[in-house]
Design a protein around this motif. Sequence first.
Motif, PDB file in Angstrom:
ATOM      1  N   MET A   1       0.830  -1.221   0.000  1.00  0.00           N
ATOM      2  CA  MET A   1       0.000   0.000   0.000  1.00  0.00           C
ATOM      3  C   MET A   1       0.860   1.265   0.000  1.00  0.00           C
ATOM      4  O   MET A   1       0.428   2.313   0.459  1.00  0.00           O
ATOM      5  CB  MET A   1      -0.919   0.014   1.224  1.00  0.00           C
ATOM      6  N   ILE A   2       2.077   1.155  -0.540  1.00  0.00           N
ATOM      7  CA  ILE A   2       2.994   2.283  -0.513  1.00  0.00           C
ATOM      8  C   ILE A   2       2.414   3.499  -1.236  1.00  0.00           C
ATOM      9  O   ILE A   2       2.594   4.647  -0.809  1.00  0.00           O
ATOM     10  CB  ILE A   2       4.363   1.885  -1.125  1.00  0.00           C
ATOM     11  N   GLY A   3       1.699   3.249  -2.341  1.00  0.00           N
ATOM     12  CA  GLY A   3       1.114   4.353  -3.102  1.00  0.00           C
ATOM     13  C   GLY A   3       0.078   5.114  -2.301  1.00  0.00           C
ATOM     14  O   GLY A   3       0.049   6.354  -2.311  1.00  0.00           O
ATOM     15  N   THR A   4      -0.779   4.380  -1.586  1.00  0.00           N
ATOM     16  CA  THR A   4      -1.813   5.008  -0.754  1.00  0.00           C
ATOM     17  C   THR A   4      -1.190   5.770   0.407  1.00  0.00           C
ATOM     18  O   THR A   4      -1.631   6.872   0.760  1.00  0.00           O
ATOM     19  CB  THR A   4      -2.781   3.934  -0.219  1.00  0.00           C
ATOM     20  N   ILE A   5      -0.144   5.194   1.012  1.00  0.00           N
ATOM     21  CA  ILE A   5       0.545   5.865   2.121  1.00  0.00           C
ATOM     22  C   ILE A   5       1.155   7.183   1.644  1.00  0.00           C
ATOM     23  O   ILE A   5       1.049   8.215   2.323  1.00  0.00           O
ATOM     24  CB  ILE A   5       1.636   4.950   2.714  1.00  0.00           C
ATOM     25  N   VAL A   6       1.788   7.148   0.474  1.00  0.00           N
ATOM     26  CA  VAL A   6       2.370   8.366  -0.091  1.00  0.00           C
ATOM     27  C   VAL A   6       1.287   9.395  -0.386  1.00  0.00           C
ATOM     28  O   VAL A   6       1.438  10.593  -0.101  1.00  0.00           O
ATOM     29  CB  VAL A   6       3.165   8.040  -1.380  1.00  0.00           C
ATOM     30  N   ASN A   7       0.170   8.930  -0.952  1.00  0.00           N
ATOM     31  CA  ASN A   7      -0.941   9.817  -1.289  1.00  0.00           C
ATOM     32  C   ASN A   7      -1.471  10.524  -0.050  1.00  0.00           C
ATOM     33  O   ASN A   7      -1.626  11.752  -0.019  1.00  0.00           O
ATOM     34  CB  ASN A   7      -2.049   9.008  -1.961  1.00  0.00           C
ATOM     35  N   ALA A   8      -1.741   9.751   1.006  1.00  0.00           N
ATOM     36  CA  ALA A   8      -2.255  10.325   2.249  1.00  0.00           C
ATOM     37  C   ALA A   8      -1.222  11.259   2.884  1.00  0.00           C
ATOM     38  O   ALA A   8      -1.555  12.329   3.399  1.00  0.00           O
ATOM     39  CB  ALA A   8      -2.635   9.216   3.225  1.00  0.00           C
ATOM     40  N   GLY A   9       0.050  10.846   2.834  1.00  0.00           N
ATOM     41  CA  GLY A   9       1.114  11.648   3.424  1.00  0.00           C
ATOM     42  C   GLY A   9       1.256  13.011   2.760  1.00  0.00           C
ATOM     43  O   GLY A   9       1.453  14.035   3.429  1.00  0.00           O
ATOM     44  N   LEU A  10       1.139  13.045   1.426  1.00  0.00           N
ATOM     45  CA  LEU A  10       1.276  14.308   0.699  1.00  0.00           C
ATOM     46  C   LEU A  10       0.090  15.237   0.957  1.00  0.00           C
ATOM     47  O   LEU A  10       0.236  16.467   0.897  1.00  0.00           O
ATOM     48  CB  LEU A  10       1.432  14.051  -0.798  1.00  0.00           C
ATOM     49  N   ILE A  11      -1.068  14.663   1.258  1.00  0.00           N
ATOM     50  CA  ILE A  11      -2.211  15.506   1.623  1.00  0.00           C
ATOM     51  C   ILE A  11      -1.925  16.219   2.945  1.00  0.00           C
ATOM     52  O   ILE A  11      -2.215  17.407   3.107  1.00  0.00           O
ATOM     53  CB  ILE A  11      -3.501  14.664   1.732  1.00  0.00           C
ATOM     54  N   VAL A  12      -1.338  15.483   3.892  1.00  0.00           N
ATOM     55  CA  VAL A  12      -0.972  16.086   5.184  1.00  0.00           C
ATOM     56  C   VAL A  12       0.080  17.178   4.977  1.00  0.00           C
ATOM     57  O   VAL A  12      -0.030  18.278   5.527  1.00  0.00           O
ATOM     58  CB  VAL A  12      -0.437  15.013   6.157  1.00  0.00           C
ATOM     59  N   VAL A  13       1.097  16.866   4.165  1.00  0.00           N
ATOM     60  CA  VAL A  13       2.155  17.846   3.881  1.00  0.00           C
ATOM     61  C   VAL A  13       1.557  19.094   3.227  1.00  0.00           C
ATOM     62  O   VAL A  13       1.870  20.233   3.616  1.00  0.00           O
ATOM     63  CB  VAL A  13       3.232  17.233   2.952  1.00  0.00           C
ATOM     64  N   GLY A  14       0.693  18.889   2.241  1.00  0.00           N
ATOM     65  CA  GLY A  14       0.062  20.011   1.559  1.00  0.00           C
ATOM     66  C   GLY A  14      -0.800  20.842   2.497  1.00  0.00           C
ATOM     67  O   GLY A  14      -0.824  22.076   2.404  1.00  0.00           O
ATOM     68  N   SER A  15      -1.483  20.164   3.417  1.00  0.00           N
ATOM     69  CA  SER A  15      -2.339  20.871   4.377  1.00  0.00           C
ATOM     70  C   SER A  15      -1.505  21.740   5.313  1.00  0.00           C
ATOM     71  O   SER A  15      -1.901  22.865   5.661  1.00  0.00           O
ATOM     72  CB  SER A  15      -3.160  19.866   5.196  1.00  0.00           C
ATOM     73  N   VAL A  16      -0.356  21.225   5.735  1.00  0.00           N
ATOM     74  CA  VAL A  16       0.542  21.992   6.610  1.00  0.00           C
ATOM     75  C   VAL A  16       1.062  23.223   5.871  1.00  0.00           C
ATOM     76  O   VAL A  16       1.058  24.340   6.407  1.00  0.00           O
ATOM     77  CB  VAL A  16       1.719  21.121   7.098  1.00  0.00           C
ATOM     78  N   ILE A  17       1.516  23.022   4.637  1.00  0.00           N
ATOM     79  CA  ILE A  17       2.033  24.134   3.832  1.00  0.00           C
ATOM     80  C   ILE A  17       0.940  25.194   3.626  1.00  0.00           C
ATOM     81  O   ILE A  17       1.174  26.390   3.805  1.00  0.00           O
ATOM     82  CB  ILE A  17       2.538  23.635   2.466  1.00  0.00           C
ATOM     83  N   GLY A  18      -0.254  24.738   3.270  1.00  0.00           N
ATOM     84  CA  GLY A  18      -1.363  25.666   3.032  1.00  0.00           C
ATOM     85  C   GLY A  18      -1.754  26.447   4.271  1.00  0.00           C
ATOM     86  O   GLY A  18      -2.045  27.648   4.199  1.00  0.00           O
ATOM     87  N   SER A  19      -1.755  25.778   5.434  1.00  0.00           N
ATOM     88  CA  SER A  19      -2.122  26.459   6.677  1.00  0.00           C
ATOM     89  C   SER A  19      -1.084  27.494   7.080  1.00  0.00           C
ATOM     90  O   SER A  19      -1.405  28.550   7.627  1.00  0.00           O
ATOM     91  CB  SER A  19      -2.309  25.442   7.809  1.00  0.00           C
ATOM     92  N   VAL A  20       0.196  27.205   6.803  1.00  0.00           N
ATOM     93  CA  VAL A  20       1.273  28.166   7.089  1.00  0.00           C
ATOM     94  C   VAL A  20       1.129  29.391   6.196  1.00  0.00           C
ATOM     95  O   VAL A  20       1.280  30.538   6.644  1.00  0.00           O
ATOM     96  CB  VAL A  20       2.660  27.519   6.885  1.00  0.00           C
ATOM     97  N   VAL A  21       0.832  29.137   4.929  1.00  0.00           N
ATOM     98  CA  VAL A  21       0.639  30.236   3.987  1.00  0.00           C
ATOM     99  C   VAL A  21      -0.538  31.107   4.413  1.00  0.00           C
ATOM    100  O   VAL A  21      -0.484  32.343   4.337  1.00  0.00           O
ATOM    101  CB  VAL A  21       0.398  29.689   2.564  1.00  0.00           C
ATOM    102  N   LYS A  22      -1.604  30.469   4.898  1.00  0.00           N
ATOM    103  CA  LYS A  22      -2.815  31.186   5.283  1.00  0.00           C
ATOM    104  C   LYS A  22      -2.552  32.167   6.422  1.00  0.00           C
ATOM    105  O   LYS A  22      -3.114  33.267   6.459  1.00  0.00           O
ATOM    106  CB  LYS A  22      -3.901  30.186   5.696  1.00  0.00           C
ATOM    107  N   LYS A  23      -1.692  31.797   7.378  1.00  0.00           N
ATOM    108  CA  LYS A  23      -1.447  32.637   8.549  1.00  0.00           C
ATOM    109  C   LYS A  23      -0.855  33.990   8.177  1.00  0.00           C
ATOM    110  O   LYS A  23      -1.032  34.967   8.901  1.00  0.00           O
ATOM    111  CB  LYS A  23      -0.509  31.912   9.518  1.00  0.00           C
TER     112      LYS A  23
END
Length: 227
Positions: A1-23
Motif C-alpha cells: 500500500m505504498i502508493g496510498t501511504i504516499v498519497n495520504a502523506g502528501l495531503i498532510v504535507v500540503g495541508s501543513v504548507i497551506g495552513s502556514v501560507v494562510k497565517k
Amino acid sequence: MIGTIVNAGLIVVGSVIGSVVKKGMKESYQDILMQAMGLAVTALGIYSLAKHMPNSQYPVLFIVSLALGGIIGEKLNMEERFKTVVSRFSKGNLAEGLSTAVLLFCIGTLSIVGPIESALNGNQTYLFTNAILDLVTSIVLAATFGIGIALSAIVLFCWQGFFYVAAGAIAGWITPALLTEISIVGAALILSSGLSILGIKKFKTMNLIPALLVPALFIAVKSMIGM
C-alpha cells in the motif's frame, strides 16, 4: 500500500504548507483565494461531467442516483451529523472544506483504479500521479479552510485501503461502465461543492453522497438478472 501511504502523506504535507501560507495572508486575500477555489472546483466538476457523460450507457442513471441518494442522505441527516463531528475539532467553514476535499481526493478514477492496480500488479503509477495532484489541491484547500483539511487524508487512506484489500474479490466487478457512472455522479457532487463555496447556492452535498452507491447497485442487479 505504498502508493496510498504516499498519497495520504502528501495531503498532510500540503495541508501543513497551506495552513502556514494562510497565517500570513490578509483577510481580503483569503476571500479571493476562496473564490478562486470555488471556481476551480466548479470547473473540475463541469470538466468531469463533459468527459464522462458521452461514454455513459445509462444517461438517466445519474439523475435517478442523485434523487435516490439525496433522499437517503436527507433521511440519515448526513450533512448535519458531519458538521457536528467537525465542529468538535474546529469552528468556521471547515466542514464545507472537508466535504469538498473528500470528494476531490476520493471520487475519481485514479483513486479507485489506483489501489486496485497497486494490489494486483504492483503498479503505483496511478497512485503517485494522484498523490501529486492531491498535494497541490490540499495546499490550496488548507490555505482557504485551514489545517483541518489534513483530516481528509484519513478518509482517503480508508477509501483506497478498502479497494486495495478487496481488489482480489471486486477487481473483475469494477467495469469501465461502472467507473463511468460513478464518475458522472461524483462530478455532479464536485460541481455542487464548487457552487456552495462560491455562495451561488448552498447544497447539502454530504446528503448526496449515497448517490454514489446507486450505480453500483443498479449494475449489480442488472448483472444478476442477466445471469
